[in-house]
Write a protein that holds these residues in place. Structure first.
Motif, mmCIF file in Angstrom:
data_model
loop_
_atom_site.group_PDB
_atom_site.id
_atom_site.type_symbol
_atom_site.label_atom_id
_atom_site.label_comp_id
_atom_site.label_asym_id
_atom_site.label_seq_id
_atom_site.Cartn_x
_atom_site.Cartn_y
_atom_site.Cartn_z
ATOM 1 N N PHE A 1 -4.581 9.593 -25.221
ATOM 2 C CA PHE A 1 -5.998 9.640 -24.870
ATOM 3 C C PHE A 1 -6.885 9.094 -25.987
ATOM 4 O O PHE A 1 -7.911 8.466 -25.706
ATOM 5 N N CYS A 2 -6.506 9.314 -27.224
ATOM 6 C CA CYS A 2 -7.297 8.745 -28.328
ATOM 7 C C CYS A 2 -7.264 7.219 -28.293
ATOM 8 O O CYS A 2 -8.299 6.565 -28.461
ATOM 9 N N ARG A 3 -6.075 6.647 -28.081
ATOM 10 C CA ARG A 3 -5.976 5.183 -27.972
ATOM 11 C C ARG A 3 -6.762 4.668 -26.779
ATOM 12 O O ARG A 3 -7.483 3.669 -26.880
ATOM 13 N N ARG A 4 -6.631 5.343 -25.648
ATOM 14 C CA ARG A 4 -7.321 4.885 -24.439
ATOM 15 C C ARG A 4 -8.839 4.970 -24.600
ATOM 16 O O ARG A 4 -9.563 4.049 -24.228
ATOM 17 N N LEU A 5 -9.329 6.074 -25.163
ATOM 18 C CA LEU A 5 -10.776 6.201 -25.385
ATOM 19 C C LEU A 5 -11.269 5.170 -26.383
ATOM 20 O O LEU A 5 -12.356 4.611 -26.219
ATOM 21 N N HIS A 6 -10.498 4.920 -27.422
ATOM 22 C CA HIS A 6 -10.897 3.912 -28.409
ATOM 23 C C HIS A 6 -10.995 2.535 -27.750
ATOM 24 O O HIS A 6 -11.958 1.806 -27.970
ATOM 25 N N ASN A 7 -9.995 2.193 -26.945
ATOM 26 C CA ASN A 7 -10.018 0.896 -26.269
ATOM 27 C C ASN A 7 -11.178 0.791 -25.284
ATOM 28 O O ASN A 7 -11.799 -0.260 -25.161
ATOM 29 N N LEU A 8 -11.473 1.866 -24.567
ATOM 30 C CA LEU A 8 -12.587 1.838 -23.613
ATOM 31 C C LEU A 8 -13.926 1.725 -24.327
ATOM 32 O O LEU A 8 -14.825 1.032 -23.868
ATOM 33 N N GLN A 9 -14.066 2.422 -25.456
ATOM 34 C CA GLN A 9 -15.330 2.359 -26.185
ATOM 35 C C GLN A 9 -15.520 0.998 -26.832
ATOM 36 O O GLN A 9 -16.638 0.493 -26.887
ATOM 37 N N VAL A 10 -14.461 0.391 -27.316
ATOM 38 C CA VAL A 10 -14.561 -0.943 -27.899
ATOM 39 C C VAL A 10 -14.928 -1.943 -26.809
ATOM 40 O O VAL A 10 -15.788 -2.795 -26.993
ATOM 41 N N CYS A 11 -14.298 -1.820 -25.652
ATOM 42 C CA CYS A 11 -14.573 -2.742 -24.555
ATOM 43 C C CYS A 11 -15.971 -2.538 -23.990
ATOM 44 O O CYS A 11 -16.588 -3.466 -23.485
ATOM 45 N N GLU A 12 -16.486 -1.314 -24.068
ATOM 46 C CA GLU A 12 -17.809 -1.035 -23.512
ATOM 47 C C GLU A 12 -18.901 -1.774 -24.278
ATOM 48 O O GLU A 12 -19.887 -2.214 -23.707
ATOM 49 N N PHE A 13 -18.726 -1.933 -25.574
ATOM 50 C CA PHE A 13 -19.755 -2.561 -26.383
ATOM 51 C C PHE A 13 -19.628 -4.083 -26.433
ATOM 52 O O PHE A 13 -20.440 -4.741 -27.044
ATOM 53 N N ARG A 14 -18.624 -4.646 -25.825
ATOM 54 C CA ARG A 14 -18.478 -6.102 -25.753
ATOM 55 C C ARG A 14 -19.056 -6.581 -24.422
ATOM 56 O O ARG A 14 -18.377 -6.612 -23.410
ATOM 57 N N THR A 15 -20.285 -6.921 -24.435
ATOM 58 C CA THR A 15 -20.936 -7.422 -23.233
ATOM 59 C C THR A 15 -21.145 -8.916 -23.378
ATOM 60 O O THR A 15 -21.136 -9.453 -24.494
ATOM 61 N N PRO A 16 -21.345 -9.640 -22.278
ATOM 62 C CA PRO A 16 -21.578 -11.076 -22.383
ATOM 63 C C PRO A 16 -22.804 -11.407 -23.226
ATOM 64 O O PRO A 16 -22.841 -12.395 -23.952
ATOM 65 N N ALA A 17 -23.834 -10.552 -23.200
ATOM 66 C CA ALA A 17 -25.026 -10.798 -24.000
ATOM 67 C C ALA A 17 -24.731 -10.670 -25.485
ATOM 68 O O ALA A 17 -25.229 -11.427 -26.300
ATOM 69 N N SER A 18 -23.894 -9.688 -25.865
ATOM 70 C CA SER A 18 -23.586 -9.499 -27.290
ATOM 71 C C SER A 18 -22.620 -10.562 -27.798
ATOM 72 O O SER A 18 -22.601 -10.866 -28.971
ATOM 73 N N GLU A 19 -21.772 -11.117 -26.919
ATOM 74 C CA GLU A 19 -20.870 -12.172 -27.343
ATOM 75 C C GLU A 19 -21.624 -13.448 -27.659
ATOM 76 O O GLU A 19 -21.261 -14.182 -28.556
ATOM 77 N N GLY A 20 -22.691 -13.730 -26.934
ATOM 78 C CA GLY A 20 -23.472 -14.920 -27.185
ATOM 79 C C GLY A 20 -24.360 -14.793 -28.405
ATOM 80 O O GLY A 20 -24.833 -15.770 -28.972
ATOM 81 N N ALA A 21 -24.612 -13.547 -28.862
ATOM 82 C CA ALA A 21 -25.490 -13.325 -29.992
ATOM 83 C C ALA A 21 -24.820 -13.649 -31.321
ATOM 84 O O ALA A 21 -25.477 -13.821 -32.326
ATOM 85 N N ASP A 22 -23.493 -13.693 -31.356
ATOM 86 C CA ASP A 22 -22.767 -13.957 -32.619
ATOM 87 C C ASP A 22 -22.895 -15.355 -33.089
ATOM 88 O O ASP A 22 -23.302 -16.274 -32.825
#
Length: 111
Positions: free
Chosen positions: A90-111
């Motif tokens: 569950f720790c791995r799964r929550l970590h992966n979900l939280q990391v994926c949640e903050f990667r949005t198409p808008a934030s990818e273009g901002a880099d």
């Protein structure tokens, strides 16, 4: 055609995973607490018994504490291994979900 999951679905998946972890932790945390208590008791009683006393002159109270804590550790080890596996999953799964949640198409273009 955009085949990615919508943000609402990702938030729902994250909330559901957090709820599953909270529900299962009612069963895994006591097992971990028992092992965290009995393992040091076993080591702290068996070590001095082995190092300081001879076979015929072992005091019965530390011997009884070592035997009881060793029995508890032996009987709860399979449940402890399962609890550690569940918690790490569950720790791995929550970590992966939280990391994926903050990667949005808008934030990818901002880099």
């Amino acid at each position: 055609m955009d085949l990615r999951q919508p943000e609402a679905w990702k938030r729902h998946e994250l909330a559901a995973t957090e709820r599953m972890q909270a529900d299962l932790s009612r069963y895994t945390r006591p097992v971990m607490s028992i092992m965290a208590t009995c393992s040091p008791v076993y080591l702290m009683t068996w070590g001095p018994l082995y190092a300081l006393w001879e076979v015929g002159h072992i005091p019965w109270l530390p011997l009884l504490a070592a035997a009881f804590s060793g029995l508890v550790v032996t009987m709860t080890f399979p449940a402890f291994a399962l609890a550690v596996g569940i918690e790490s999953y569950f720790c791995r799964r929550l970590h992966n979900l939280q990391v994926c949640e903050f990667r949005t198409p808008a934030s990818e273009g901002a880099d």
